[in-house]
Design an enzyme around this catalytic site. Structure first.
Site, mmCIF file in Angstrom:
data_model
loop_
_atom_site.group_PDB
_atom_site.id
_atom_site.type_symbol
_atom_site.label_atom_id
_atom_site.label_comp_id
_atom_site.label_asym_id
_atom_site.label_seq_id
_atom_site.Cartn_x
_atom_site.Cartn_y
_atom_site.Cartn_z
ATOM 1 N N ASP A 181 51.716 103.309 79.014
ATOM 2 C CA ASP A 181 51.421 102.664 77.743
ATOM 3 C C ASP A 181 51.720 103.669 76.632
ATOM 4 O OD1 ASP A 181 50.116 100.841 75.855
ATOM 5 O OD2 ASP A 181 49.079 100.070 77.622
ATOM 6 N N ASP A 283 52.435 99.737 72.497
ATOM 7 C CA ASP A 283 51.287 99.123 71.842
ATOM 8 C C ASP A 283 51.596 98.735 70.384
ATOM 9 O OD1 ASP A 283 48.308 98.734 72.258
ATOM 10 O OD2 ASP A 283 48.251 99.969 70.449
ATOM 11 N N GLU A 345 54.677 95.356 72.593
ATOM 12 C CA GLU A 345 53.616 94.396 72.288
ATOM 13 C C GLU A 345 53.788 94.025 70.820
ATOM 14 O OE1 GLU A 345 48.771 93.971 72.166
ATOM 15 O OE2 GLU A 345 49.794 95.679 71.288
ATOM 16 N N HIS A 416 44.516 92.819 79.291
ATOM 17 C CA HIS A 416 43.202 93.436 79.077
ATOM 18 C C HIS A 416 42.585 93.049 77.737
ATOM 19 C CE1 HIS A 416 46.104 95.741 76.927
ATOM 20 N NE2 HIS A 416 45.138 96.368 76.277
ATOM 21 N N ASP A 417 43.292 92.274 76.926
ATOM 22 C CA ASP A 417 42.778 91.887 75.605
ATOM 23 C C ASP A 417 42.350 90.428 75.538
ATOM 24 O OD1 ASP A 417 43.228 94.391 74.467
ATOM 25 O OD2 ASP A 417 45.280 93.885 73.891
#
Ligand code: NOJ
Length: 627
Positions: A181, A283, A345, A416-417
């Site tokens: 990430d 990210d 993302e 995960h969000d």
């Protein structure tokens, strides 16, 4: 092309890539069919007239902001008319690991790298080709590792650099790949760059961030809001200055306009790639280019705009003026020389903006995660509502048809969000298995790269949290406080948190239940509740479908053809010179008469296999035919 102005027409706006994205989103939120733009009465309307007509719903500033955005994008994509290129990452099935809750090998209450290494055979057996690791870097964990203190160090909770090297080596030995990430829109306030910047206004690091001097510290430099509640600015009395954070108060935005900072980021990326890492998930990468610091013009609270953009100020950085330039540069300097993979993302971007970032002729990103499929129009994550899969069908069919062969989609429902999609579709536990099978079948047979989120394959659903005591996530905690401040009762506020909290996705995976509860409570960041049961039926479904996809490149590369998209139905075809597959889905909990009838059935929702009649499609049933 000339700049658009308020004298331009809706039709002219719709012809620009960015204008089309914005209008499509607006129509979606307003419940208006896109085709409306083809009506000359609408397309010939001057924007100024629309502005007057929409007085109650749209600010004047809204038009100004859109025109600025549209005029700042001069690029247009030519038609892509070559055959689609073959790449490992188009063929791979990815699996996202959230290390904290994946597998806890040393039984200290927190998942770790050794735990991941010990589960590589499990992942291989499932059919996984590549792993995406959520952040494992040194961090004070204000946002569970998305606040990085040292980009080249491993978080002690997770292990050591030796543990990481072993994980990477073993992953490769087993024929899988590993991506990390990359969190470089912001760093932790404990990063040495920020510490130096704060201590000395003449330090080179000062310009790595967004500092604004202010003797008094009464009013923040602008009205931008943080995604995690409150103003996006911290005041530092010792430095008599404000600094920007669009996420938590400890996640300080980096200033990508500074060339030295960009070089530092690119060197760090190369450092990991030199180690053998295969790429990065990036990210909120579309937020890195910020347009000066003007006030946000789209206030939160306005329903239409709220649904469209969400947070005050975001229009000044969600598709910033130098975004293409910075991505291209990073790709040239770090990714391309290593032939590394990138997936960005990119919250808030529409299809055309995503095309401009991922078209293979442009050298920016390989793929993006776009998020418009995660909530149905008019809803946000914290709403308690039932997700209608008819919307997913329309969304995905549109992208499959119009994204273009020069771009490639990622396919996912969870990460995960977000709460688990199966729970959003139905709260009836008897239906979860069928919904999960349907979601998996679409994910493995649509055109794009599947990203499984840990636990999807175990049939996990949302967790029944009982109180805020069980919630550790900074976003949920801040939002809860904000809701209370705004006058909600504790019960009302908790209900909202329960609907949307990221915690649902972050519970320990069930195989950790061998750890005694008293050990599980050792870390204040680790949830203390018991995990759910693994549903092995779903694991088998994933294995079968992944294998089917791998054995049949048709399911990877062949074009998508929508055969039927009427209410509650989704029938589509994937066919090329090698094979032809037809997938028939019931998107609802009511039985439907089946339209496809053929002996060439190769997969059917296992739950319904004992059902001898094929005439009716059961609730959420999916069937795959090889015709
Ligand atoms: C997106 C990440 O997925 C999320 O978990 C994080 O909180 C924010 N970006 C900020 O890094």
């Amino acid at each position: 092309m000339n700049d658009l102005t308020l004298k331009s027409t809706v039709g002219e706006l719709y012809k620009t890539p960015v204008g089309k994205d914005v209008l499509d989103k607006l129509f979606l939120q307003l419940g208006v069919k896109k085709g409306i733009v083809k009506n000359p009465l609408v397309s010939n309307l001057k924007l100024d007239t629309v502005r007057k007509l929409a007085k109650n719903k749209l600010d004047d500033d809204f038009f100004e902001a859109i025109l600025k955005l549209v005029n700042s994008e001069k690029d247009v994509l030519e038609k892509y008319d070559k055959p689609v290129t073959k790449e490992w990452w188009k063929e791979a099935v990815f699996y996202q690991i959230y290390p904290r809750s994946f597998y806890d090998a040393n039984k200290d209450g927190v998942g770790d790298l050794k735990g991941i290494t010990s589960k590589l055979d499990y992942l291989k057996d499932l059919g996984v080709d590549a792993i995406w690791l959520s952040p494992i870097y040194d961090s004070p964990n204000d946002d569970n590792g998305y606040d990085i203190r040292d980009y080249r160090k491993i978080m002690t909770d997770f292990g050591t650099m030796e543990d990481f090297d072993e994980l990477l080596q073993k992953t490769h030995e087993k024929g899988m790949r590993l991506i990390m990430d990359l969190v470089v829109n912001h760093s932790s306030d404990e990063h040495e760059w920020f510490q130096k910047a704060l201590a000395d206004e003449n330090s080179p690091e000062r310009d790595y961030y967004w500092f604004v001097k202010d003797e008094e510290g009464k009013n923040p430099p602008n009205n931008w809001l943080s995604f995690f509640s409150g103003s996006a600015w911290n005041y530092y009395p010792e430095a008599k200055a404000w600094a920007l954070h669009i996420f938590s108060k400890k996640q300080m935005d980096l200033n990508w306009d500074n060339p030295d900072l960009r070089k530092k980021v690119s060197d760090m990326v190369s450092w990991w790639l030199d180690k053998g890492v295969d790429g990065f998930r990036m990210d909120v990468i579309n937020y890195i280019s910020k347009e000066a610091l003007p006030d946000g013009t789209l206030p939160r609270g306005n329903d239409v705009i709220g649904g469209l953009i969400g947070f005050t100020g975001v229009e000044h950085y969600f598709y910033g003026p130098n975004l293409h330039k910075y991505l291209h540069e990073l790709s040239e300097n770090a990714f391309a020389p290593h032939k590394a993979f990138s997936v960005g993302e990119t919250p808030g971007l529409g299809m055309n903006m995503c095309r401009l970032m991922t078209d293979e002729r442009r050298g920016e990103l390989n793929m993006v995660f776009s998020f418009d499929q995660l909530e149905t129009p008019g809803h946000v994550r914290f709403d308690d509502y039932k997700y209608d899969l008819n919307y997913y069908r329309d969304y995905i069919s549109d992208w499959m048809t119009n994204y273009g062969d020069g771009c490639w989609m990622s396919l996912f429902y969870d990460n995960h969000d977000n709460p688990r999609m199966a729970s959003k579709v139905t709260d009836n536990p008897d239906m979860h298995e069928a919904v999960q099978t349907l979601l998996a079948a679409m994910q493995m047979t649509l055109r794009g790269t599947p990203f499984i989120f840990q636990g999807d394959e175990m049939g996990l659903v949302n967790y029944d949290f009982k109180s805020m005591d069980e919630i550790t996530d900074v976003e949920s905690i801040n939002l809860y406080d904000e809701l209370i401040q705004k006058g909600k009762t504790a019960d009302e506020a908790f209900k909202i948190i329960l609907a949307g909290t990221r915690e649902h996705a972050r519970i320990l995976l069930p195989w950790n239940d061998k750890i005694p509860p008293e050990d599980r409570m050792q870390s204040d960041k680790t949830p203390t509740f018991l995990p759910q049961d693994i549903r092995e039926n779903i694991t088998e479904v994933y294995k079968k479908l992944i294998a089917l996809r791998k054995e049949n490149p048709t399911l990877i590369y062949a074009p998508f053809e929508l055969l039927c998209g009427s209410k509650n139905r989704f029938i589509y075809k994937r066919a090329d010179e090698n094979a032809s597959f037809t997938i028939e889905c019931n998107l609802s909990d009511a039985p439907l008469r089946a339209k496809i009838s053929s002996p060439d059935l190769i997969f059917r929702t296992p739950k319904y296999e004992s059902d001898s009649s094929m005439k009716m499609l059961n609730a959420y049933e999916v069937r795959i035919y090889r015709l």
